[in-house]
Design a protein around this motif. Structure first.
Motif, short mmCIF file in Angstrom:
data_model
loop_
_atom_site.label_atom_id
_atom_site.label_comp_id
_atom_site.label_asym_id
_atom_site.label_seq_id
_atom_site.Cartn_x
_atom_site.Cartn_y
_atom_site.Cartn_z
N SER A 56 0.83 -1.20 0.00
CA SER A 56 0.00 0.00 0.00
C SER A 56 0.87 1.25 0.00
N ALA A 58 -0.26 4.30 0.24
CA ALA A 58 -0.80 5.21 1.25
C ALA A 58 -0.31 4.83 2.65
N LYS A 59 -0.24 3.54 2.93
CA LYS A 59 0.25 3.09 4.23
C LYS A 59 1.71 3.52 4.42
N GLN A 82 -3.41 9.30 -6.31
CA GLN A 82 -3.86 8.25 -5.40
C GLN A 82 -3.41 8.54 -3.97
N GLU A 86 -5.95 9.12 -0.78
CA GLU A 86 -5.96 8.16 0.32
C GLU A 86 -5.31 8.70 1.59
N ASP A 87 -4.41 9.67 1.43
CA ASP A 87 -3.72 10.24 2.60
C ASP A 87 -3.48 11.72 2.36
#
Length: 271
Positions: A56, A58-59, A82, A86-87
């Protein structure tokens, strides 16, 4: 500075080069993460360097203090949008991009007015003998110092005053290892035709290139002066150099380097 968490978005060859150099220089593995769409490259990085990995983006971005964008230029817009979706808070962090051809303005279109360093390392960074061009945008002195520290294990760092110099450094150092490999390949092929084995020919050519480069780095003399010292008038080297001159070697090299610059400029316009 080793306390900063660094996330690499992308796990290709250049990301691997920088990660390897950081770890070899003593950067803590537990403060490095790589994110990628597929697992195989992540498994290799985790096995070889002991870093964190994630599927991921974003993670990884959320975990990090510094986000390194290490995907291909044509994928960059999708990755940035993206990340932002997501973040959203990732835009408050420091970004470093390894992509050729994409100006700061593109990243600001996709992410807003982020603090960003454009970095252009070359592949010898893997053996701590690379050159990395760096161009900062909206960065503090501490952030510049950290990026310099981050790339210190790759070899030489060169900070650029103007963004357009990134395209120039691509031609001078970024693409240049391939020029030398090509020249060495041609020398090896001729050496094999002269009766040396492939192993002998490669070793002799590589050792000669290493010796010449080391001499140049340790000497205050210009390349032209060093060449003249090996080129006795009427001798064997003189004949070889004359052949290069007749073939227009300097013009061929200049044309090739300009082609690299032109391509970088085209990439910036097409993405």
């Amino acid at each position: 500075m080793n306390d900063n968490r660094v996330a690499f978005i992308g796990a290709g060859n250049m990301a691997r080069c920088v990660i390897a150099a950081m770890v070899k220089a003593g950067y803590p593995q537990e403060n490095i993460m790589a994110a990628n769409r597929s697992q195989p490259k992540l498994t290799e990085l985790a096995t070889d360097f002991g870093i964190h990995t994630s599927l991921s983006n974003a993670k990884a971005a959320n975990w990090a203090d510094v986000i390194v964008l290490a995907v291909k230029p044509q994928m960059m817009q999708e990755v940035c949008l993206q990340l932002l979706a997501e973040d959203p808070e990732c835009v408050d962090k420091l970004f470093v991009t390894l992509a050729a051809g994409l100006p700061v303005a593109r990243y600001e279109e996709w992410l807003g007015q982020v603090r960003l360093v454009r970095a252009m390392p070359n592949t010898p960074s893997l053996v701590a003998l690379g050159v990395t061009g760096l161009y900062p945008n909206r960065c503090s002195n501490y952030e510049k110092a950290f990026v310099d520290h981050m790339f210190s294990g790759t070899g030489m760092t060169v900070w650029l005053n103007e963004e357009q110099q990134i395209n120039s450094i691509i031609a001078v150092t970024g693409s240049a290892p391939a020029y030398f490999f090509y020249f060495m390949q041609a020398m090896q092929q001729k050496a094999e035709q002269l009766g040396f084995s492939a192993v002998e020919a490669k070793a002799m050519v590589a050792q000669t290139a290493l010796g010449a480069a080391t001499m140049a780095l340790q000497s205050e003399q210009s390349f032209a002066e060093l060449r003249a010292q090996v080129t006795s008038k009427g001798g064997t080297t003189h004949e070889a150099i004359s052949s290069f001159t007749t073939a227009g070697l300097e013009e061929v090299v200049a044309t090739a380097m300009q082609a690299a610059i032109n391509r970088a400029e085209e990439m910036a316009k097409s993405i």
